[in-house]
Write a protein that holds these residues in place. Sequence first.
Motif, PDB file in Angstrom:
ATOM      1  N   LEU A 115       0.822  -1.210   0.000  1.00 42.46           N
ATOM      2  CA  LEU A 115       0.000   0.000   0.000  1.00 42.46           C
ATOM      3  C   LEU A 115       0.856   1.259   0.000  1.00 42.46           C
ATOM      4  N   PHE A 116       1.929   1.269   0.789  1.00 42.23           N
ATOM      5  CA  PHE A 116       2.743   2.471   0.938  1.00 42.23           C
ATOM      6  C   PHE A 116       3.990   2.477   0.054  1.00 42.23           C
ATOM      7  N   ALA A 117       4.333   1.342  -0.555  1.00 43.21           N
ATOM      8  CA  ALA A 117       5.564   1.256  -1.337  1.00 43.21           C
ATOM      9  C   ALA A 117       5.558   2.207  -2.525  1.00 43.21           C
ATOM     10  N   ILE A 118       4.403   2.486  -3.091  1.00 45.43           N
ATOM     11  CA  ILE A 118       4.352   3.322  -4.280  1.00 45.43           C
ATOM     12  C   ILE A 118       4.832   4.739  -4.010  1.00 45.43           C
ATOM     13  N   PHE A 119       4.854   5.154  -2.740  1.00 43.68           N
ATOM     14  CA  PHE A 119       5.320   6.484  -2.395  1.00 43.68           C
ATOM     15  C   PHE A 119       6.842   6.543  -2.220  1.00 43.68           C
ATOM     16  N   LEU A 120       7.523   5.397  -2.294  1.00 37.44           N
ATOM     17  CA  LEU A 120       8.973   5.331  -2.102  1.00 37.44           C
ATOM     18  C   LEU A 120       9.630   4.880  -3.398  1.00 37.44           C
ATOM     19  N   PRO A 121      10.492   5.709  -4.005  1.00 39.23           N
ATOM     20  CA  PRO A 121      10.987   5.473  -5.365  1.00 39.23           C
ATOM     21  C   PRO A 121      11.506   4.077  -5.665  1.00 39.23           C
ATOM     22  N   VAL A 122      12.448   3.538  -4.902  1.00 40.38           N
ATOM     23  CA  VAL A 122      13.011   2.232  -5.235  1.00 40.38           C
ATOM     24  C   VAL A 122      12.033   1.116  -4.903  1.00 40.38           C
ATOM     25  N   LEU A 123      11.426   1.194  -3.736  1.00 37.29           N
ATOM     26  CA  LEU A 123      10.465   0.155  -3.353  1.00 37.29           C
ATOM     27  C   LEU A 123       9.278   0.120  -4.313  1.00 37.29           C
ATOM     28  N   ARG A 124       8.915   1.283  -4.872  1.00 40.14           N
ATOM     29  CA  ARG A 124       7.786   1.322  -5.805  1.00 40.14           C
ATOM     30  C   ARG A 124       8.008   0.368  -6.979  1.00 40.14           C
ATOM     31  N   THR A 125       9.240   0.250  -7.433  1.00 34.45           N
ATOM     32  CA  THR A 125       9.528  -0.594  -8.585  1.00 34.45           C
ATOM     33  C   THR A 125       9.796  -2.039  -8.191  1.00 34.45           C
ATOM     34  N   LEU A 126      10.439  -2.252  -7.044  1.00 34.04           N
ATOM     35  CA  LEU A 126      10.866  -3.605  -6.685  1.00 34.04           C
ATOM     36  C   LEU A 126       9.841  -4.389  -5.872  1.00 34.04           C
ATOM     37  N   LEU A 127       9.069  -3.705  -5.051  1.00 34.94           N
ATOM     38  CA  LEU A 127       8.242  -4.436  -4.103  1.00 34.94           C
ATOM     39  C   LEU A 127       7.126  -5.262  -4.750  1.00 34.94           C
TER      40      LEU A 127
END
Length: 206
Positions: A115-127
């Motif tokens: 839910l919150f990963a999309i707001f964090l640049p690297v995690l948005r792509t990898l998570l």
Amino acid sequence: MVTDLLDWLRSLPQAGLLAAAGLLVFGECTLGLGFIAPGETALLILGTTVTGAPSFLLMWSVTTVSAVAGDTVGYLLGRRFGPRLRRTKAVRRYGADAWDRATSVLRRRGALAVLFAIFLPVLRTLLPAAAGASGLPPRGFLPAVIVGASAWCALHISLGFAAGTAVRELEDAVGFGGWLVLGLIVVVTVIVVLVKRRRAGRGAKG
């Protein structure tokens, strides 16, 4: 000046703007494309073209669907290839430690991390890929992605719209001369900072 650029953006065909926004957001949220597709920047810039509620809702809908689709592709890649993705060239661009951090956050937070990963640049792509590789079920992944993508797109489009409005009002207030003075102040400030850093570096070496 700046308003001329904003007016030019607004004069472009809406279908083209929507297509560009959708493609860039899709690329930002898909494994391996985050470096070449600046989704956040695209949303901020294209948000300046919003003229009212209908155009906002249209851009928000297109970009949200694109973000969900990009995350879903990453998730399916994770389901297909599993932990082997950690050794791929795409993941190595970010660093294996970034993948390990994504999987660690996922283990601790589960669907909440998605839910919150999309707001964090690297995690948005990898998570999303890490979620698929870890076996997170679709019933936990998809609702979190939909809510997170909706909020992420709405936030950045709103920021772009607000910035465009503020720039127009500022340029109307200060005019060309004001922008010239502001630009000179910025240039002088950058030069002063660079000179101070260079002197500090020389002092440290001495």
